[in-house]
Write a protein that holds these residues in place. Structure first.
Motif, PDB file in Angstrom:
ATOM      1  N   ASN A 232      45.123  45.148  39.523  1.00 31.70           N
ATOM      2  CA  ASN A 232      43.726  44.704  39.415  1.00 31.70           C
ATOM      3  C   ASN A 232      42.720  45.837  39.572  1.00 31.70           C
ATOM      4  O   ASN A 232      41.524  45.586  39.719  1.00 31.70           O
ATOM      5  N   TYR A 234      42.273  47.829  42.083  1.00 29.30           N
ATOM      6  CA  TYR A 234      41.733  47.995  43.427  1.00 29.30           C
ATOM      7  C   TYR A 234      41.737  49.473  43.819  1.00 29.30           C
ATOM      8  O   TYR A 234      42.532  50.267  43.312  1.00 29.30           O
ATOM      9  N   ASN A 242      43.646  50.579  36.596  1.00 30.75           N
ATOM     10  CA  ASN A 242      44.204  49.231  36.667  1.00 30.75           C
ATOM     11  C   ASN A 242      45.608  49.227  36.073  1.00 30.75           C
ATOM     12  O   ASN A 242      45.785  49.335  34.859  1.00 30.75           O
ATOM     13  N   CYS A 244      47.660  46.855  35.711  1.00 27.89           N
ATOM     14  CA  CYS A 244      47.924  45.722  34.811  1.00 27.89           C
ATOM     15  C   CYS A 244      47.596  46.100  33.370  1.00 27.89           C
ATOM     16  O   CYS A 244      48.385  45.857  32.444  1.00 27.89           O
ATOM     17  N   ALA A 271      49.061  39.360  39.060  1.00 33.78           N
ATOM     18  CA  ALA A 271      47.701  39.841  39.314  1.00 33.78           C
ATOM     19  C   ALA A 271      46.914  38.830  40.138  1.00 33.78           C
ATOM     20  O   ALA A 271      46.189  39.189  41.074  1.00 33.78           O
ATOM     21  N   ARG A 272      47.062  37.550  39.813  1.00 36.21           N
ATOM     22  CA  ARG A 272      46.325  36.515  40.531  1.00 36.21           C
ATOM     23  C   ARG A 272      46.891  36.290  41.926  1.00 36.21           C
ATOM     24  O   ARG A 272      46.145  36.049  42.880  1.00 36.21           O
ATOM     25  N   ALA A 275      45.626  39.040  44.133  1.00 36.39           N
ATOM     26  CA  ALA A 275      44.217  38.788  44.450  1.00 36.39           C
ATOM     27  C   ALA A 275      44.102  37.743  45.555  1.00 36.39           C
ATOM     28  O   ALA A 275      43.273  37.869  46.465  1.00 36.39           O
ATOM     29  N   PRO A 282      39.793  36.547  41.737  1.00 33.23           N
ATOM     30  CA  PRO A 282      40.254  37.299  40.561  1.00 33.23           C
ATOM     31  C   PRO A 282      39.108  37.485  39.567  1.00 33.23           C
ATOM     32  O   PRO A 282      38.320  36.565  39.339  1.00 33.23           O
ATOM     33  N   ARG A 283      39.026  38.657  38.985  1.00 37.40           N
ATOM     34  CA  ARG A 283      37.998  38.924  37.981  1.00 37.40           C
ATOM     35  C   ARG A 283      38.302  38.126  36.717  1.00 37.40           C
ATOM     36  O   ARG A 283      39.331  38.319  36.078  1.00 37.40           O
ATOM     37  N   GLN A 286      38.739  40.314  33.507  1.00 39.47           N
ATOM     38  CA  GLN A 286      39.716  41.402  33.528  1.00 39.47           C
ATOM     39  C   GLN A 286      40.581  41.343  32.274  1.00 39.47           C
ATOM     40  O   GLN A 286      41.136  40.298  31.944  1.00 39.47           O
ATOM     41  N   GLY A 290      42.926  38.317  33.077  1.00 41.02           N
ATOM     42  CA  GLY A 290      41.809  37.523  33.575  1.00 41.02           C
ATOM     43  C   GLY A 290      41.759  36.149  32.933  1.00 41.02           C
ATOM     44  O   GLY A 290      42.236  35.931  31.815  1.00 41.02           O
TER      45      GLY A 290
END
Length: 534
Positions: A232, A234, A242, A244, A271-272, A275, A282-283, A286, A290
């Motif tokens: 993500n 971070y 990122n 991902c 990814a979720r 988060a 979650p964005r 993204q 996303g």
């Protein structure tokens, strides 16, 4: 060609603002990353804090099937020998098969941060790498600030890489630590390093110029086969590259072998999940993973994807475990409505004229401030009303709520609701912690008295958005309420008004009505009504 992935979510990612992983969080994430097929998991800096040190103790109990657990640290300090340096010895004590150490590649840092000469810096690098290799470690050498150092003094920056490689470093990772380098320059420098050095070249970029993923891909095109990043994106300041997006681009766009198509299909869920562990939303926008990555709102777009999804989707969403979504709003056309009806198996039940009328109603609601793309429950209610205008469970005649504050500062709210059902009036009251809570309890109590077999949903989230801040406290607000049954899928209803209580009431009322509709579709009317059919 295989590209090796090096995840630093647990170390560099944890330095991001609002991120604080517990020890249990880190162990859980490490297991998730291994299951995805990440090659290296950097768990933290054991000499920097007790939590990271304990992580490596607990991590020995993890059953990793693929990833190599990696401990992070620095070269020895100038005041210590490599045999007595606590940070270096701490890396060995972790027992990890791989260690990642950073050293200075920029003469500015050598002089100002470390206070040593260039030759002394080279000695710190070579002695530390050699010592770790003598203890059987695979060594990833992170050339910190490499691109800034290369721009300032090319020869010195390259000499730091030479010192690490001659001492036995397995990977030379070039770091854009300040995140200020652009893709063209990244490509030039990596190409030069690739010409001068054999072995594995890595890339570690930060996103301060919003090109961290592009920089990573540019480095791979020039011969880097080891990529570092965070799930993500971070990380400190604007985040790390990122991972991902890097993985998806390398696999789907550039043809490299990274984690393989089977594991790639779990990328969105990972990814979720991470988060959620990080307690971050979650964005939605993204790329690849996303919620909005494959969401379509414009009527022309929707019309096209109904014919062929490739018209407005660069990959098949399922390749990364995501899914296509069509949003309904004031920008919608009939194609949006048709798509949403098809998802519910209702496309043949609403005529073209009915779809047109539903679309106009939705556009009018959006004009008033409703946002149906985030309130699928309210959309479902509108569809049902269009299909079955004769359905009528109850009507609200009156509602009110009052709040009292005692001398001790405690407050309580009392709500009263009056509804009409089959020509009979029913009034209920309830006391709650606040006005919305009191109204929610009162409405549930009243509806349950009419339909005792109703399985009521739980309110799981409540959001208020001011729509016109220029009106100050008289501004129109949008209230979004999220509902869920135990273990079931969640949905949202929405209300809009200049009165926050009224907006909340509308969202609550839609939730109750939708629950009744769903139950009526599962059961006969006599099973849900009191005495007689509704």
């Amino acid at each position: 060609m295989k590209i090796f992935t090096f995840d630093t979510t647990l170390r560099d990612g944890s330095q991001g603002e609002s991120i604080s992983f517990s020890l249990e969080d880190k162990l859980l994430i490490a297991q998730m990353l291994d299951e995805l097929g990440i090659d290296y998991i950097e768990g933290g800096w054991p000499s920097s804090n007790p939590k990271d040190k304990e992580f490596f103790v607990k991590a020995r109990e993890l059953k990793l099937h693929h990833a190599k657990l990696t401990a992070f640290g620095s070269t020895r300090t100038a005041k210590n020998t490599v045999q007595t340096d606590p940070s270096v010895l701490g890396l060995i004590e972790t027992g990890t098969p791989v260690v990642s150490i950073f050293g200075k590649s920029w003469e500015l840092h050598t002089r100002r941060a470390l206070g040593v000469t260039e030759e002394q810096n080279l000695q710190l690098i070579s002695e530390t790498v050699r010592f770790l290799k003598e203890h059987g470690k695979e060594v990833v050498y992170d050339a910190e600030h490499f691109f800034d150092g290369y721009n300032a003094n090319k020869d010195f920056a390259l000499r730091t890489l030479e010192a690490a490689q001659k001492a036995g470093a397995d990977v030379l990772c070039l770091c854009d630590t300040n995140g200020g380098t652009l893709p063209g320059r990244i490509a030039e420098v990596v190409a030069e390093v690739r010409r001068r050095f054999d072995g594995i070249i890595g890339i570690h970029t930060h996103n301060d110029s919003d090109v961290a993923v592009a920089n990573t891909l540019a480095a791979v095109e020039q011969g880097a086969t080891h990529v570092q990043g965070c799930i993500n994106g971070y990380g400190e300041r604007c985040g790390n590259a990122n991972l991902c997006s890097i993985i998806a681009n390398l696999e789907l766009k550039m043809g490299y072998q990274v984690i393989g198509p089977e594991k790639l299909a779990h990328l969105s869920s990972l990814a979720r999940s991470i988060a959620d562990v990080a307690n971050l939303t979650p964005r939605g926008d993204q790329p690849f993973v996303g919620k909005s990555a494959f969401a379509h709102k414009g009527g022309i777009h929707v019309s096209a994807i109904l014919k062929d999804s490739a018209t407005y989707e660069h990959i098949a969403p399922g390749a990364v475990g995501n899914s296509q979504r069509v949003l309904v709003s004031d920008l919608s056309g009939q194609s949006n409505i048709l798509y949403m009806l098809k998802q519910r198996g209702l496309e043949e039940r609403l005529s073209e004229e009915g779809r047109r009328e539903l679309l106009q109603r939705i556009k009018q609601m959006e004009f008033l401030g409703y946002e149906l793309e985030s309130a699928e429950g309210t959309f479902e209610l509108l569809v049902h009303e269009a299909l079955h205008p004769e359905t009528h469970f109850f009507s609200v005649k009156h509602y009110e709520v009052t709040t009292k504050v005692t001398e001790g500062g405690r407050s309580s709210s009392t709500a009263s609701v009056t509804v009409e059902h089959e020509n009979r009036i029913h009034t209920t009251t309830a006391v709650g912690e606040g006005p919305v809570h009191a109204l929610d309890l009162c409405l549930r109590k009243c509806v349950s008295s009419l339909y005792p077999h109703l399985t009521q949903a739980s309110l799981t989230d409540y959001k208020v958005r001011v729509l016109d801040s220029r009106s100050n406290t008289a501004a129109k607000v949008r209230v979004l309420v999220q509902w869920a049954h135990d273990g079931g899928k969640s949905w949202s209803t929405v209300g809009v008004s200049t009165n926050i209580i009224e907006a909340s009431w509308k969202a609550l009322l839609d939730g109750a009505r939708l629950d009744l509709i769903r139950l009526s579709q599962k059961n006969t009317p006599t099973e849900i009504a009191v005495g007689e059919q509704p």
